[in-house]
Design a protein around this motif. Structure first.
Motif, PDB file in Angstrom:
ATOM      1  N   SER A 109       4.553  27.154 -30.881  1.00 44.02           N
ATOM      2  CA  SER A 109       5.093  25.812 -31.124  1.00 44.02           C
ATOM      3  C   SER A 109       6.540  25.935 -31.575  1.00 44.02           C
ATOM      4  N   ILE A 110       7.464  25.416 -30.780  1.00 41.97           N
ATOM      5  CA  ILE A 110       8.890  25.401 -31.105  1.00 41.97           C
ATOM      6  C   ILE A 110       9.451  24.045 -30.687  1.00 41.97           C
ATOM      7  N   PRO A 111      10.646  23.679 -31.143  1.00 42.86           N
ATOM      8  CA  PRO A 111      11.240  22.413 -30.697  1.00 42.86           C
ATOM      9  C   PRO A 111      11.354  22.354 -29.185  1.00 42.86           C
ATOM     10  N   TRP A 112      11.089  21.177 -28.642  1.00 44.26           N
ATOM     11  CA  TRP A 112      11.082  20.985 -27.189  1.00 44.26           C
ATOM     12  C   TRP A 112      12.373  21.463 -26.544  1.00 44.26           C
ATOM     13  N   GLU A 113      13.509  21.161 -27.169  1.00 49.77           N
ATOM     14  CA  GLU A 113      14.798  21.487 -26.554  1.00 49.77           C
ATOM     15  C   GLU A 113      15.100  22.988 -26.574  1.00 49.77           C
ATOM     16  N   ASP A 114      14.291  23.774 -27.302  1.00 43.36           N
ATOM     17  CA  ASP A 114      14.507  25.225 -27.358  1.00 43.36           C
ATOM     18  C   ASP A 114      13.676  25.984 -26.335  1.00 43.36           C
ATOM     19  N   VAL A 115      12.804  25.290 -25.626  1.00 44.24           N
ATOM     20  CA  VAL A 115      11.851  25.972 -24.743  1.00 44.24           C
ATOM     21  C   VAL A 115      12.556  26.707 -23.610  1.00 44.24           C
ATOM     22  N   GLN A 116      13.519  26.067 -22.972  1.00 44.98           N
ATOM     23  CA  GLN A 116      14.163  26.694 -21.813  1.00 44.98           C
ATOM     24  C   GLN A 116      14.875  27.990 -22.195  1.00 44.98           C
TER      25      GLN A 116
END
Length: 355
Positions: free
Chosen positions: A201-208
């Protein structure tokens, strides 16, 4: 005209001037009445900018247009005002007036939050979600649960896309899951741990970036339409056609104090715009999931044989029974899911195939 009634020019100007001064004095002394300010809401969605354009912005724009200045909803994307994990608390204390999210990832303090997002194999198709909520009683169960929470009002739940796997290495058997670090929602991640997956689980904007740097091996957060929309198809290579849930269940929640200040007709307008958004998403995802499988050129599709994948579904039903032990209300939901699944299987195609 007699001399007594005759008014000279000088007398007229003197009298008129006195009257004007008196009128001006009265106007200056009167309190200024300002037109009533429009109601303004801050709504934060779970979605990033590109996805929000598809899953909520059209309905917010339409509401604002019809409200015609009487009320305005300001839309904020994921983590734009508050971190996603703090979104429920921000709603409760009035930092935001409304949210659009699944109940699971915002850690909503209700026992039924596990049935938001992707509860394993609870649905096969998008239509399963509105049917479960509106015709099998899950809406009333959610209303009951949220009625116990101070200053939060539950409004609606609708369907999004399925939960498939986009990964950097191919998945063609259950063995290929072992050791994979996947961005996932909490409850479905908890389930997939049984097959060797490490949910992250990480912030959505860090996934890429995490996919690019190798901190993640893939995502199990969406179907293929969002993989392309979010840019994850640019940094993964394979898409598993088997899904662990046929549709994401997402809710609309509002701050109760903010909701109570809204006139009844604007409440009805917002609920109608929510329903319109549910309907638009059904079309967009149904189109996108097929379109990108056929015409997308970034992800190679793979599949696990149905006989092997059936073991995952069987394990999901054990998972259901375990969650039913956590509360009486969860047990009621699981019983509804079992009744629904049995009905769909007996109905056969097009409700269920291979049953």
């Amino acid at each position: 005209m007699t001399d007594q009634n005759r008014v000279t020019k000088r007398q007229f100007l003197r009298t008129a001037g006195t009257a004007s001064i008196a009128a001006a004095s009265t106007a200056i002394g009167a309190p200024y009445v300002k037109a009533q300010s429009p109601i303004t809401w801050r709504l934060q969605t779970y979605a990033g900018p590109a996805l929000a354009e598809k899953v909520i912005k059209p309905s917010v724009d339409e509401f604002n247009r019809i409200a015609d200045g009487e009320m305005k909803i300001e839309l904020y994307n994921a983590n734009q005002l508050v971190p996603h994990g703090e979104l429920f608390r921000a709603l409760q204390n009035g930092t935001v007036d409304a949210i659009q999210s699944d109940d699971d990832s915002i850690n909503a303090p209700v026992d039924v939050s596990i049935f938001g997002a992707y509860f394993p194999f609870a649905s096969r198709y998008y239509l399963d979600v509105p049917v479960l909520w509106n015709w099998y009683g899950l809406k009333e169960v959610f209303e009951e649960a949220y009625s116990e929470i101070e200053n939060v009002t539950y409004l609606s739940t609708g369907a999004w896309d399925p939960c498939n796997f986009a990964t950097k290495t191919p998945i063609r058997s259950m063995e290929d899951f072992k050791g994979l670090r996947l961005f996932m929602f909490p409850t479905v991640g908890r389930f997939m741990e049984r097959f060797g997956v490490t949910p992250v689980s990480i912030p959505w904007e860090d996934v890429q970036v995490a996919l690019q740097t190798g901190s993640l091996d893939g995502v199990a957060w969406s179907g293929i339409a969002e993989d392309y929309n979010a840019g994850w198809a640019d940094v993964t290579s394979y898409y598993l056609t088997n899904n662990v849930s046929g549709a994401w269940a997402g809710s609309y929640l509002v701050n109760t104090e903010s909701w109570n200040k809204v006139p009844e007709r604007l409440k009805r307008l917002w609920l109608m715009c929510i329903d319109a958004s549910h309907y638009n998403r059904l079309q967009w995802y149904w189109w996108g999931e097929a379109y990108y499988r056929v015409h997308g050129d970034k992800l190679e599709t793979t599949s696990i044989p149905e006989s092997e994948w059936r073991k995952v579904e069987d394990e999901a039903f054990k998972f259901w029974d375990e969650r039913a032990q956590e509360s009486e209300r969860n047990a009621r939901v699981v019983e509804i899911l079992k009744q629904y699944t049995e009905t769909m299987r007996k109905a056969g195609p097009p409700y269920r195939y291979g049953a």
